[in-house]
Design a protein around this motif. Structure first.
Motif, PDB file in Angstrom:
ATOM      1  N   GLY A  36       0.817  -1.207   0.000  1.00  0.00           N
ATOM      2  CA  GLY A  36       0.000   0.000   0.000  1.00  0.00           C
ATOM      3  C   GLY A  36       0.849   1.256   0.000  1.00  0.00           C
ATOM      4  O   GLY A  36       1.970   1.278  -0.505  1.00  0.00           O
ATOM      5  N   ASP A  37       0.360   2.297   0.621  1.00  0.00           N
ATOM      6  CA  ASP A  37       1.022   3.599   0.623  1.00  0.00           C
ATOM      7  C   ASP A  37       1.885   3.752   1.869  1.00  0.00           C
ATOM      8  O   ASP A  37       1.759   4.722   2.621  1.00  0.00           O
ATOM      9  CB  ASP A  37      -0.027   4.712   0.546  1.00  0.00           C
ATOM     10  CG  ASP A  37       0.594   6.071   0.243  1.00  0.00           C
ATOM     11  OD1 ASP A  37       1.696   6.088  -0.365  1.00  0.00           O
ATOM     12  OD2 ASP A  37      -0.008   7.095   0.624  1.00  0.00           O
ATOM     13  N   GLU A  38       2.764   2.779   2.096  1.00  0.00           N
ATOM     14  CA  GLU A  38       3.636   2.781   3.270  1.00  0.00           C
ATOM     15  C   GLU A  38       5.068   2.516   2.835  1.00  0.00           C
ATOM     16  O   GLU A  38       5.314   1.858   1.822  1.00  0.00           O
ATOM     17  CB  GLU A  38       3.231   1.678   4.258  1.00  0.00           C
ATOM     18  CG  GLU A  38       1.825   1.753   4.791  1.00  0.00           C
ATOM     19  CD  GLU A  38       1.518   0.582   5.711  1.00  0.00           C
ATOM     20  OE1 GLU A  38       2.465   0.025   6.291  1.00  0.00           O
ATOM     21  OE2 GLU A  38       0.333   0.215   5.832  1.00  0.00           O
ATOM     22  N   SER A  39       5.994   3.008   3.631  1.00  0.00           N
ATOM     23  CA  SER A  39       7.382   2.597   3.443  1.00  0.00           C
ATOM     24  C   SER A  39       7.520   1.153   3.905  1.00  0.00           C
ATOM     25  O   SER A  39       6.764   0.674   4.749  1.00  0.00           O
ATOM     26  CB  SER A  39       8.316   3.497   4.242  1.00  0.00           C
ATOM     27  OG  SER A  39       8.312   4.818   3.724  1.00  0.00           O
ATOM     28  N   PHE A  40       8.516   0.461   3.344  1.00  0.00           N
ATOM     29  CA  PHE A  40       8.683  -0.957   3.657  1.00  0.00           C
ATOM     30  C   PHE A  40      10.144  -1.349   3.467  1.00  0.00           C
ATOM     31  O   PHE A  40      10.914  -0.643   2.793  1.00  0.00           O
ATOM     32  CB  PHE A  40       7.782  -1.808   2.757  1.00  0.00           C
ATOM     33  CG  PHE A  40       8.077  -1.697   1.281  1.00  0.00           C
ATOM     34  CD1 PHE A  40       8.745  -2.701   0.605  1.00  0.00           C
ATOM     35  CD2 PHE A  40       7.681  -0.560   0.558  1.00  0.00           C
ATOM     36  CE1 PHE A  40       9.016  -2.596  -0.757  1.00  0.00           C
ATOM     37  CE2 PHE A  40       7.944  -0.444  -0.806  1.00  0.00           C
ATOM     38  CZ  PHE A  40       8.614  -1.464  -1.463  1.00  0.00           C
ATOM     39  N   ALA A  41      10.516  -2.467   4.053  1.00  0.00           N
ATOM     40  CA  ALA A  41      11.873  -2.983   3.909  1.00  0.00           C
ATOM     41  C   ALA A  41      11.891  -4.090   2.867  1.00  0.00           C
ATOM     42  O   ALA A  41      10.918  -4.824   2.703  1.00  0.00           O
ATOM     43  CB  ALA A  41      12.388  -3.514   5.244  1.00  0.00           C
ATOM     44  N   VAL A  42      13.002  -4.205   2.157  1.00  0.00           N
ATOM     45  CA  VAL A  42      13.229  -5.317   1.238  1.00  0.00           C
ATOM     46  C   VAL A  42      14.486  -6.037   1.695  1.00  0.00           C
ATOM     47  O   VAL A  42      15.530  -5.412   1.912  1.00  0.00           O
ATOM     48  CB  VAL A  42      13.392  -4.835  -0.216  1.00  0.00           C
ATOM     49  CG1 VAL A  42      13.814  -5.994  -1.126  1.00  0.00           C
ATOM     50  CG2 VAL A  42      12.096  -4.221  -0.725  1.00  0.00           C
ATOM     51  N   LEU A  43      14.385  -7.349   1.854  1.00  0.00           N
ATOM     52  CA  LEU A  43      15.505  -8.172   2.284  1.00  0.00           C
ATOM     53  C   LEU A  43      15.731  -9.249   1.229  1.00  0.00           C
ATOM     54  O   LEU A  43      14.825 -10.036   0.942  1.00  0.00           O
ATOM     55  CB  LEU A  43      15.240  -8.835   3.636  1.00  0.00           C
ATOM     56  CG  LEU A  43      15.050  -7.942   4.859  1.00  0.00           C
ATOM     57  CD1 LEU A  43      13.626  -7.401   4.943  1.00  0.00           C
ATOM     58  CD2 LEU A  43      15.364  -8.716   6.134  1.00  0.00           C
TER      59      LEU A  43
ATOM     60  N   LEU B 249      21.568  -4.603  11.253  1.00  0.00           N
ATOM     61  CA  LEU B 249      21.655  -3.561  10.229  1.00  0.00           C
ATOM     62  C   LEU B 249      20.313  -2.887   9.994  1.00  0.00           C
ATOM     63  O   LEU B 249      20.237  -1.667   9.857  1.00  0.00           O
ATOM     64  CB  LEU B 249      22.173  -4.182   8.920  1.00  0.00           C
ATOM     65  CG  LEU B 249      22.089  -3.345   7.647  1.00  0.00           C
ATOM     66  CD1 LEU B 249      22.956  -2.095   7.763  1.00  0.00           C
ATOM     67  CD2 LEU B 249      22.512  -4.182   6.438  1.00  0.00           C
ATOM     68  N   LEU B 250      19.258  -3.666   9.946  1.00  0.00           N
ATOM     69  CA  LEU B 250      17.953  -3.151   9.554  1.00  0.00           C
ATOM     70  C   LEU B 250      17.432  -2.091  10.521  1.00  0.00           C
ATOM     71  O   LEU B 250      16.827  -1.103  10.098  1.00  0.00           O
ATOM     72  CB  LEU B 250      16.963  -4.313   9.446  1.00  0.00           C
ATOM     73  CG  LEU B 250      15.768  -4.146   8.504  1.00  0.00           C
ATOM     74  CD1 LEU B 250      16.186  -3.658   7.135  1.00  0.00           C
ATOM     75  CD2 LEU B 250      15.005  -5.461   8.403  1.00  0.00           C
TER      76      LEU B 250
ATOM     77  N   ALA C 264      29.564  -1.053  -2.483  1.00  0.00           N
ATOM     78  CA  ALA C 264      28.644  -1.973  -3.134  1.00  0.00           C
ATOM     79  C   ALA C 264      27.296  -1.962  -2.429  1.00  0.00           C
ATOM     80  O   ALA C 264      27.217  -1.842  -1.207  1.00  0.00           O
ATOM     81  CB  ALA C 264      29.216  -3.385  -3.120  1.00  0.00           C
ATOM     82  N   VAL C 265      26.243  -2.099  -3.210  1.00  0.00           N
ATOM     83  CA  VAL C 265      24.899  -2.215  -2.665  1.00  0.00           C
ATOM     84  C   VAL C 265      24.678  -3.670  -2.259  1.00  0.00           C
ATOM     85  O   VAL C 265      24.887  -4.581  -3.065  1.00  0.00           O
ATOM     86  CB  VAL C 265      23.844  -1.802  -3.703  1.00  0.00           C
ATOM     87  CG1 VAL C 265      22.442  -1.915  -3.111  1.00  0.00           C
ATOM     88  CG2 VAL C 265      24.106  -0.392  -4.204  1.00  0.00           C
ATOM     89  N   ILE C 266      24.302  -3.901  -1.006  1.00  0.00           N
ATOM     90  CA  ILE C 266      23.970  -5.248  -0.566  1.00  0.00           C
ATOM     91  C   ILE C 266      22.466  -5.325  -0.294  1.00  0.00           C
ATOM     92  O   ILE C 266      21.786  -4.305  -0.274  1.00  0.00           O
ATOM     93  CB  ILE C 266      24.791  -5.678   0.664  1.00  0.00           C
ATOM     94  CG1 ILE C 266      24.575  -4.724   1.842  1.00  0.00           C
ATOM     95  CG2 ILE C 266      26.273  -5.753   0.307  1.00  0.00           C
ATOM     96  CD1 ILE C 266      25.261  -5.180   3.128  1.00  0.00           C
ATOM     97  N   GLY C 267      21.972  -6.539  -0.102  1.00  0.00           N
ATOM     98  CA  GLY C 267      20.548  -6.788  -0.203  1.00  0.00           C
ATOM     99  C   GLY C 267      19.647  -6.357   0.927  1.00  0.00           C
ATOM    100  O   GLY C 267      18.812  -7.154   1.389  1.00  0.00           O
ATOM    101  N   ARG C 268      19.749  -5.117   1.366  1.00  0.00           N
ATOM    102  CA  ARG C 268      18.836  -4.555   2.356  1.00  0.00           C
ATOM    103  C   ARG C 268      18.449  -3.145   1.923  1.00  0.00           C
ATOM    104  O   ARG C 268      19.317  -2.317   1.618  1.00  0.00           O
ATOM    105  CB  ARG C 268      19.473  -4.515   3.754  1.00  0.00           C
ATOM    106  CG  ARG C 268      19.820  -5.878   4.334  1.00  0.00           C
ATOM    107  CD  ARG C 268      18.577  -6.721   4.576  1.00  0.00           C
ATOM    108  NE  ARG C 268      18.894  -8.031   5.132  1.00  0.00           N
ATOM    109  CZ  ARG C 268      19.153  -9.111   4.404  1.00  0.00           C
ATOM    110  NH1 ARG C 268      19.171  -9.033   3.088  1.00  0.00           N
ATOM    111  NH2 ARG C 268      19.407 -10.267   4.991  1.00  0.00           N
ATOM    112  N   TYR C 269      17.146  -2.892   1.896  1.00  0.00           N
ATOM    113  CA  TYR C 269      16.626  -1.599   1.451  1.00  0.00           C
ATOM    114  C   TYR C 269      15.447  -1.212   2.343  1.00  0.00           C
ATOM    115  O   TYR C 269      14.666  -2.064   2.753  1.00  0.00           O
ATOM    116  CB  TYR C 269      16.106  -1.686   0.011  1.00  0.00           C
ATOM    117  CG  TYR C 269      17.035  -2.361  -0.977  1.00  0.00           C
ATOM    118  CD1 TYR C 269      17.858  -1.621  -1.806  1.00  0.00           C
ATOM    119  CD2 TYR C 269      17.061  -3.755  -1.094  1.00  0.00           C
ATOM    120  CE1 TYR C 269      18.696  -2.240  -2.735  1.00  0.00           C
ATOM    121  CE2 TYR C 269      17.900  -4.387  -2.006  1.00  0.00           C
ATOM    122  CZ  TYR C 269      18.706  -3.632  -2.819  1.00  0.00           C
ATOM    123  OH  TYR C 269      19.532  -4.261  -3.724  1.00  0.00           O
TER     124      TYR C 269
END
Length: 308
Positions: free
Chosen positions: A130-137, A149-150, A211-216
């Motif tokens: 929806g219209d929310e911020s969220f994490a990607v792992l 880290l998160l 380098a970009v690693i897999g946490r956003y």
């Protein structure tokens, strides 16, 4: 005013875990079993990722899957027959481990449909997030639970109102294996303003060794950016390209990067997957002493073999 009224509402409560890849680097092991179910010591890799999300307070986890990934769904479900058997045997230890996987978080599943890239997989989460911020792992990156880290990334998101990505310093000759960030310093040596991103650049063309690693931690505006993307590297919709547009100022908020200096395990690579099993195995509560003794003895044998 009640305590709940006084407490600030968390801006990030949901996590998205893309897990639709074919796992071709692990064939034939992944011919009939999802790569994410390969064990790291005694738990599948995907469980470590969901545990990380839950530890950061993200109790709503959406796993983006593909075909032949039913084992992922089963792992996070209850198994009454197994649980009943363990109860009858009085094996509380194993019963607790079985319950743990199904009680970590509210875990949901959605098929990607077509394997069109990481950006496309993230875009599929729009209806859930929806219209929310969220994490990607990303499941190929395991972050050691002793080096959180998160939490830091979410805190930076909340403070700056920005998209936040995880960065790691790597040798310049290895930067071609990663997405790479162009950055500007801030007053915090571990936080950078990201001004651009390049997917797997040649070492001579890389703007940095970050380098970009897999946490956003992503703001919901990422979805509109993804919708407008043309296929990029490999003919896929690249999340890196969407983030690059945001870093260039095409969104409502900037992009920041948090430097991770802790322990990370790349379980998407066969050699690193074996290393992760050893590194986490020597610290395992039940198996650590035995594995450590074996590693020491085996190292001595290898040294003697090479010197001989």
């Amino acid at each position: 005013m009640t305590e709940s009224q006084r407490a600030p509402q968390r801006a990030v409560t949901k996590a998205v875990v893309p897990a639709a890849g074919l796992g071709t680097r692990f064939l034939p092991a992944t011919k009939a079993m999802p790569k994410e179910m390969l064990p790291i010591v005694d738990k599948p890799a995907i469980q470590y990722v969901v545990e990380e999300a839950a530890s950061a307070g993200l109790g709503d986890v959406l796993i983006i899957t593909g075909r032949n990934k039913d084992n992922l769904v089963n792992h996070f479900d209850s198994v009454p027959e197994l649980e009943y058997s363990l109860e009858r045997k009085g094996d509380e230890g194993k019963l607790g481990k079985v319950h743990e996987a199904s009680e970590l978080a509210e875990v949901y599943f959605l098929r990607q449909g077509q394997p069109l890239g990481l950006g496309h997989a993230v875009g599929r989460a729009r209806g859930h997030v929806g219209d929310e911020s969220f994490a990607v792992l990303l499941g190929d990156d395991l972050i050691d639970a002793r080096d959180p880290l998160l939490d830091r990334m979410i805190a930076e998101h909340d403070e700056r109102g920005a998209t936040v990505i995880a960065l790691m310093e790597v040798p310049q000759e290895s930067i071609h294996l990663y997405g790479c960030a162009a950055v500007e310093p801030t007053d915090d040596p571990d936080v950078f303003r990201v001004t651009g991103l390049v997917e797997k650049p040649a070492a001579a063309e890389a703007p940095s060794n970050l380098a970009v690693i897999g946490r956003y931690v992503l703001r919901p505006e990422i979805f509109d950016i993804i919708d407008e993307l043309e296929p990029g590297r490999g003919g896929e919709i690249q999340l890196t390209d969407a983030l690059h547009h945001l870093a260039e100022g095409k969104g409502e908020a900037p992009v920041y990067g948090v430097i991770f200096r802790g322990r990370r395990y790349d379980t998407g690579d066969r050699a690193d997957w074996i290393k992760a099993n050893v590194l986490l195995g020597v610290d395992h509560d039940e198996l650590g002493a035995e594995i450590s003794d074996w590693v020491i003895g085996f190292a001595e044998q290898l040294r003697a073999r090479r010197e001989g």
